[in-house]
Design an enzyme around this catalytic site. Structure first.
Site, short mmCIF file in Angstrom:
data_model
loop_
_atom_site.label_atom_id
_atom_site.label_comp_id
_atom_site.label_asym_id
_atom_site.label_seq_id
_atom_site.Cartn_x
_atom_site.Cartn_y
_atom_site.Cartn_z
N GLN A 75 0.36 -1.76 -0.01
CA GLN A 75 0.23 0.03 -0.04
C GLN A 75 0.64 1.32 -0.12
OE1 GLN A 75 -3.10 0.39 -0.27
NE2 GLN A 75 -4.11 -1.24 -0.69
N SER A 76 1.88 1.15 -0.85
CA SER A 76 3.02 2.39 -1.48
C SER A 76 2.04 3.56 -1.46
CB SER A 76 3.62 2.32 -1.51
OG SER A 76 5.17 3.17 -2.39
N ASN A 77 2.48 5.50 -1.01
CA ASN A 77 2.04 5.92 -1.18
C ASN A 77 2.58 6.54 -1.56
OD1 ASN A 77 -0.11 6.03 0.11
ND2 ASN A 77 0.51 7.23 2.24
#
Length: 337
Positions: A75-77
Site C-alpha cells: 500500500q505504498s503512497n
C-alpha cells in the site's frame, strides 16, 4: 540555499495549507496544534512524495529516461504518486511492491493505493518480505535496458539527495507561512519512514537558522537506526548541494519509535484513536501507516506533557488517506440503518 539551481518540474499544488486544529487543541489541552496539509499536494489524492518527485522526475527527463522504476510496500503512497506523475509525463512505470505486512485479504491486496496504481497504468509485481528491493529494481532495470528502454530508478519513498530537496524547499515554505501570520512555531512533528522528508526538513530548518526543531515519529525502524538513516541522508544532501556534510549537528535528528507497534503497516490502538479523533474533531483524514501513527505519537506526547502549555506545534500531514480503504475492518465503526 538557492534551489532553482536544480532541475525541477512544477506539478504540486503549493504552498499547501497551514491550518489550526482548534477542537483537538481544546480537547487535549496544552499546546496549540496546527497541521501542514501535505495531503493536499494534488497528485493522485496528494501526499508528501509529490514534492520529492518534482525534483526526481526532472532529473529523469534530463537523463532521457522513458521508463521509471520504483518500489514500496503493497500500500505504498510513494508508488501511487510515482505512477501518477509517470502517466502525466507519458513515461512507462514499473513498481515492485514488497509484502511487508503479510496481509492478503481482498481489500489490502487490491484496494486503496493498489487500485490507483492500476488506474494509472503501472506495471505491478510483488516481492516477498525482506527482499533486497534495490537489487530487485536493478535486475528489472537491466532487463528493460536489454529491451531498449532508458530506465530511471527511484529509491523507495523517493528518499535520496535529489528527492530530499523537496523537503528542504518545504522547510522554506513553512517558515514563510509562519512569518506571514506572525506564528512562532515551537515544534514540527511528522511521521518518518524512508528518511527523505525528515532529512530535507532538518537540513532546510538548520540552514535557515530557523530555530524550529524537527521531531520524527518512526513508522518502521527503531530509534537509533532511524536517526542514523536520516542523518546519513542529511549529510549526503548537504554535500550534494555543495555544503559541508557536517552542516547539521547529529543531535538535531530526533526520531521516536515508540509508536511503531507490532510492525510497519500493522494497526495499533493509538493509531485507530488518532485517525478517528482527527476525522471527528477536524474533518481531516489520516492514513493508517504513516500519518496515523505520527499523529498518535503527537497525541500521546501532548498527554504526557512533552509540549508546553501555549506552545505552537505543527504536525506535517504526509498524506495517504486512500489507504484507509485497504483497512476497512480495523476501526470498529457502527453500522447504519
Amino acid at each position: 540555499m538557492h534551489l532553482s539551481r536544480y532541475p525541477r518540474l512544477h506539478f504540486a499544488h503549493l504552498p499547501t495549507p497551514l491550518e489550526p486544529l482548534p477542537r483537538i487543541s481544546a480537547e487535549l489541552g496544552g499546546p496549540n496544534l496546527w497541521i501542514k496539509r501535505d495531503d493536499c499536494t494534488g497528485l493522485s489524492s496528494g501526499g508528501n512524495k509529490t514534492r520529492k518527485l518534482e525534483f526526481l522526475l526532472a532529473d529523469a527527463l534530463e537523463r532521457g529516461a522513458d521508463t521509471i522504476i520504483t518500489q514500496g510496500a503493497t500500500q505504498s503512497n510513494h508508488a501511487r504518486q510515482t505512477c501518477a506523475i509517470a502517466a502525466r509525463l507519458g513515461l512507462e512505470c514499473h513498481i515492485l511492491l514488497e509484502d511487508r505486512t503479510g496481509y492478503h485479504d481482498e481489500a489490502y491486496a487490491h484496494n486503496g493505493n493498489v487500485l490507483l496504481d492500476q488506474l494509472h497504468g503501472a506495471s505491478i509485481s510483488i516481492r516477498p518480505a525482506d527482499s533486497d528491493m534495490n537489487a530487485e529494481m536493478e535486475q528489472l532495470a537491466q532487463q528493460l535496458r536489454d529491451d531498449g528502454k532508458k530506465t530511471y530508478i527511484i529509491p523507495g519513498g523517493g528518499s535520496n539527495e535529489i528527492g530530499a530537496l523537496g523537503y528542504v524547499n518545504a522547510a522554506f515554505e513553512l517558515t514563510h507561512q509562519a512569518n506571514e501570520r506572525s506564528l512562532h512555531i515551537d515544534h514540527l512533528l511528522h511521521a518518518t519512514g524512508s528518511a527523505g522528508t525528515q532529512a530535507g526538513l532538518v537540513l532546510g530548518m538548520e540552514a535557515m537558522h530557523s530555530g524550529i526543531p524537527v521531531y520524527g515519529v518512526s513508522v518502521r525502524a527503531e530509534k537509533q537506526k532511524q536517526e542514523e538513516n536520516v542523518y546519513g541522508l542529511v549529510q549526503r544532501t548537504a554535500a550534494f548541494m555543495g555544503y559541508s556534510p557536517n552542516l547539521v549537528a547529529r543531535e538535531k535528528v530526533v526520531a521516536n519509535s515508540d509508536y511503531v507497534g507490532p510492525g510497519y503497516g500493522l494497526p495499533t490502538d493509538s493509531m485507530v484513536e488518532a485517525v478517528k479523533m482527527l476525522a471527528c474533531y477536524e474533518g481531516i483524514l489520516l492514513d493508517p501507516v504513516y500519518a496515523g501513527k505520527g499523529f498518535a505519537g503527537l497525541i500521546d506526547l501532548v498527554r504526557k506533557g512533552h509540549f508546553k502549555q501555549g506552545e505552537n506545534v505543527v504536525f506535517l500531514h504526509t498524506g495517504g488517506s486512500v489507504s484507509l480503504f485497504a483497512y476497512p475492518n480495523i476501526f470498529d465503526l457502527p453500522g447504519y440503518q
